[in-house]
Motif scaffolding. Structure first.
Motif, PDB file in Angstrom:
ATOM      1  N   ASN A 104      16.982  26.032  35.770  1.00 29.85           N
ATOM      2  CA  ASN A 104      16.680  26.312  37.172  1.00 29.85           C
ATOM      3  C   ASN A 104      15.898  25.154  37.792  1.00 29.85           C
ATOM      4  O   ASN A 104      14.871  25.344  38.432  1.00 29.85           O
ATOM      5  N   ARG A 105      16.391  23.946  37.595  1.00 23.99           N
ATOM      6  CA  ARG A 105      15.669  22.772  38.073  1.00 23.99           C
ATOM      7  C   ARG A 105      15.665  22.650  39.598  1.00 23.99           C
ATOM      8  O   ARG A 105      14.811  21.967  40.149  1.00 23.99           O
ATOM      9  N   GLN A 106      16.576  23.315  40.286  1.00 26.85           N
ATOM     10  CA  GLN A 106      16.587  23.302  41.745  1.00 26.85           C
ATOM     11  C   GLN A 106      15.791  24.466  42.332  1.00 26.85           C
ATOM     12  O   GLN A 106      15.569  24.518  43.535  1.00 26.85           O
ATOM     13  N   GLY A 107      15.382  25.419  41.485  1.00 29.59           N
ATOM     14  CA  GLY A 107      14.578  26.541  41.950  1.00 29.59           C
ATOM     15  C   GLY A 107      15.342  27.581  42.729  1.00 29.59           C
ATOM     16  O   GLY A 107      14.735  28.425  43.413  1.00 29.59           O
ATOM     17  N   THR A 108      16.663  27.598  42.645  1.00 34.65           N
ATOM     18  CA  THR A 108      17.466  28.506  43.461  1.00 34.65           C
ATOM     19  C   THR A 108      17.819  29.816  42.773  1.00 34.65           C
ATOM     20  O   THR A 108      18.342  30.729  43.406  1.00 34.65           O
ATOM     21  N   ASN A 109      17.550  29.934  41.465  1.00 35.88           N
ATOM     22  CA  ASN A 109      17.846  31.172  40.741  1.00 35.88           C
ATOM     23  C   ASN A 109      16.577  32.016  40.684  1.00 35.88           C
ATOM     24  O   ASN A 109      15.636  31.680  39.953  1.00 35.88           O
ATOM     25  N   MET A 111      15.905  34.703  39.277  1.00 30.51           N
ATOM     26  CA  MET A 111      15.686  35.430  38.032  1.00 30.51           C
ATOM     27  C   MET A 111      15.141  34.539  36.919  1.00 30.51           C
ATOM     28  O   MET A 111      14.815  35.031  35.834  1.00 30.51           O
ATOM     29  N   ILE A 112      15.051  33.228  37.172  1.00 34.18           N
ATOM     30  CA  ILE A 112      14.517  32.290  36.186  1.00 34.18           C
ATOM     31  C   ILE A 112      13.325  31.577  36.812  1.00 34.18           C
ATOM     32  O   ILE A 112      13.410  31.095  37.938  1.00 34.18           O
ATOM     33  N   PRO A 113      12.182  31.500  36.112  1.00 27.92           N
ATOM     34  CA  PRO A 113      11.009  30.833  36.695  1.00 27.92           C
ATOM     35  C   PRO A 113      11.306  29.390  37.087  1.00 27.92           C
ATOM     36  O   PRO A 113      12.041  28.682  36.393  1.00 27.92           O
ATOM     37  N   ASN A 114      10.733  28.963  38.205  1.00 28.31           N
ATOM     38  CA  ASN A 114      10.836  27.566  38.615  1.00 28.31           C
ATOM     39  C   ASN A 114      10.049  26.679  37.664  1.00 28.31           C
ATOM     40  O   ASN A 114       9.171  27.141  36.936  1.00 28.31           O
ATOM     41  N   SER A 115      10.337  25.395  37.692  1.00 30.01           N
ATOM     42  CA  SER A 115       9.514  24.440  36.962  1.00 30.01           C
ATOM     43  C   SER A 115       8.098  24.456  37.533  1.00 30.01           C
ATOM     44  O   SER A 115       7.891  24.778  38.714  1.00 30.01           O
ATOM     45  N   GLN A 116       7.119  24.107  36.685  1.00 27.77           N
ATOM     46  CA  GLN A 116       5.715  24.169  37.075  1.00 27.77           C
ATOM     47  C   GLN A 116       4.946  22.974  36.521  1.00 27.77           C
ATOM     48  O   GLN A 116       5.326  22.396  35.500  1.00 27.77           O
ATOM     49  N   THR A 117       3.850  22.657  37.197  1.00 25.67           N
ATOM     50  CA  THR A 117       2.838  21.769  36.656  1.00 25.67           C
ATOM     51  C   THR A 117       1.599  22.607  36.370  1.00 25.67           C
ATOM     52  O   THR A 117       1.127  23.337  37.248  1.00 25.67           O
ATOM     53  N   ASP A 150       9.624  23.274  43.868  1.00 29.58           N
ATOM     54  CA  ASP A 150      10.743  23.805  44.674  1.00 29.58           C
ATOM     55  C   ASP A 150      10.398  25.179  45.249  1.00 29.58           C
ATOM     56  O   ASP A 150      11.186  26.130  45.165  1.00 29.58           O
ATOM     57  N   TYR A 151       9.229  25.262  45.845  1.00 29.97           N
ATOM     58  CA  TYR A 151       8.732  26.560  46.318  1.00 29.97           C
ATOM     59  C   TYR A 151       9.574  27.121  47.455  1.00 29.97           C
ATOM     60  O   TYR A 151       9.816  28.338  47.518  1.00 29.97           O
ATOM     61  N   SER A 152      10.046  26.283  48.365  1.00 33.96           N
ATOM     62  CA  SER A 152      10.851  26.785  49.488  1.00 33.96           C
ATOM     63  C   SER A 152      12.149  27.415  48.999  1.00 33.96           C
ATOM     64  O   SER A 152      12.591  28.449  49.523  1.00 33.96           O
ATOM     65  N   LYS A 206       2.452  33.040  44.743  1.00 31.10           N
ATOM     66  CA  LYS A 206       1.918  31.920  45.497  1.00 31.10           C
ATOM     67  C   LYS A 206       2.328  30.610  44.831  1.00 31.10           C
ATOM     68  O   LYS A 206       2.594  30.556  43.634  1.00 31.10           O
ATOM     69  N   ARG A 207       2.385  29.562  45.670  1.00 30.75           N
ATOM     70  CA  ARG A 207       2.791  28.266  45.121  1.00 30.75           C
ATOM     71  C   ARG A 207       1.767  27.763  44.112  1.00 30.75           C
ATOM     72  O   ARG A 207       2.121  27.227  43.061  1.00 30.75           O
ATOM     73  N   LEU A 208       0.477  27.931  44.421  1.00 28.93           N
ATOM     74  CA  LEU A 208      -0.591  27.507  43.517  1.00 28.93           C
ATOM     75  C   LEU A 208      -1.327  28.739  43.023  1.00 28.93           C
ATOM     76  O   LEU A 208      -1.932  29.468  43.815  1.00 28.93           O
TER      77      LEU A 208
END
Length: 416
Positions: free
Chosen positions: A277-282, A284-290, A317-319, A333-335
């Motif tokens: 989910n590197r584009q953050g569009t799914n 059901m799968i967590p987005n990448s994070q720092t 890819d929060y948006s 939340k994003r952070l």
């Protein structure tokens, strides 16, 4: 216990007998018997019972050495009074080989990486949060993995390489014993999908470390899967079935720990690469994070130590995440920020330990408090009494969802 572990235990027993015959002084047997009980203080469990935990447990630890080999086995047997059943568990069971420039360990082993205090970034190995939240001794938060570890020591750095052929997820609280937020509680048709079943998809991990200007410095890499499951409905609009699966994950990180400002300073960071989910569009799968943390610990007076930590998770890819979030799901939340404090005071010649640990969610305003008193009656017997207090935030926040799960616990152990 899987076939791998059964074979390992059988082989380990043979090695113990061999070591015993060679040198009885190199084989030791220790263990403990323990009672552990945690009672609800707010309301009964979802299953109607008023205890989170009620068990008696015994552990045997075999330790054998015959240079250059070493063997360790920790086997637990316990009786669960709530489910009225007994079981056994191999906590650890591994064989070591040690030489001057390298060593190897094969079997079930507990691996601890990173510098966080109950905050894990590069420690990607399995945890037992059910044990933690129900008042078991802290050692039971970590679970062993079945795998192989090789250490290399060329001189200028040290290297650890780990391969894990059998995936083990985190263990989370049982919904029969804990009140947990579930946005799809009405869907009972559920199945769990194992992330892999063949060796070429096994997890791998790498740590490179050395001292840099007095600081223990480490670089980390992990290629595997999230140990927290995600949920995939068969239909987003009108779901009738849920599949729990473990998304593919890679982690790249670093840590630093050493003396500073009359105390110990800890720094750690990691990038969580959600490979599917590197584009953050799914959704059901967590987005990448720092992820990152800053910690500081100092002895303020004799036998009293205080430690604080600040921890953050920044979603990439929060948006895209917001645009694709299904209706009815709580929006993260994003952070996400979290702070912790640990206070420890020893008294009566260090036989009495007073401790207090707390998490506070800076983003969600939720909290967890864990006060504990531990007293060593003798060198072999100790008793601990403590509590787990949860609250604040939203009903779906990390600790807010556990507000009805507050408990007081008692631990008593006889070691031999």
């Amino acid at each position: 216990m899987n076939k791998y572990c059964m074979n390992f235990v059988f082989g380990s027993v043979l090695l113990i007998l061999t070591c015993s015959a060679a040198s009885a002084s190199d084989v030791s047997l220790h263990g403990f018997v323990q009672g552990n009980y945690a009672r609800d203080t707010v309301t009964d469990n979802p299953d109607g019972k008023d205890y989170k935990l009620s068990e008696e447990r015994a552990q045997l630890k075999l330790d054998a050495s015959a240079d250059p080999f070493h063997l360790l086995i920790k086997e637990d047997a316990f009786y669960d009074n709530l489910d009225t059943q007994s079981s056994t568990e191999l906590r650890e069971g591994y064989a070591d080989y040690t030489s001057e420039k390298w060593d190897a360990r094969v079997g079930r082993q507990i691996v601890t990486w990173g510098v966080g205090d109950l905050l894990f970034i590069n420690d990607v190995f399995p945890k037992d949060y059910a044990a933690f939240f129900s008042g078991r001794p802290l050692e039971y938060l970590k679970k062993g993995v079945d795998g192989a570890k090789i250490g290399l020591y060329p001189g200028f750095v040290s290297v650890e390489i780990i391969a894990i052929p059998y995936f083990l997820p985190n263990n989370y609280p049982d919904p029969q014993r804990f009140w947990l937020f579930d946005p799809m509680a009405g869907i009972t048709n559920r199945e769990t999908q194992n992330p892999y079943s063949d060796l070429h998809k096994a997890e791998t991990a790498l740590r490179i470390y050395r001292d840099v200007a007095g600081f223990d410095t480490s670089l980390y890499y992990y290629h595997g899967y999230s140990r927290q499951p995600s949920v995939m409905p068969d239909n987003l609009m009108t779901p009738t079935k849920l599949t729990l699966f473990y998304p593919e994950l890679s982690v790249y990180g670093a840590s630093l720990q050493g003396r500073a400002l009359d105390g110990v300073l800890s720094l750690e960071g990691g990038y969580y690469d959600s490979r599917k989910n590197r584009q953050g569009t799914n959704p059901m799968i967590p987005n990448s994070q720092t992820r990152y943390l800053i910690g500081y610990q100092r002895q303020l007076w004799e036998d009293f130590t205080a430690g604080v930590q600040y921890y953050g998770e920044y979603m990439q890819d929060y948006s895209a995440y917001v645009q694709n979030l299904p209706a009815g799901f709580p929006q993260e939340k994003r952070l996400h920020q979290l702070a912790s404090i640990r206070l420890t005071q020893f008294m009566i010649h260090q036989t009495l330990k007073l401790s207090f640990f707390a998490f506070y969610g800076l983003s969600d305003r939720d909290y967890m408090l864990n006060p504990e008193v531990k007293y060593n009656l003798t060198d072999a017997i100790w008793l601990a009494v403590g509590g787990n207090v949860f609250g604040g935030g939203k009903p779906w926040s990390q600790f807010g969802q556990l507000a009805k799960d507050e408990n007081v616990y008692t631990q008593v152990r006889y070691e031999f």
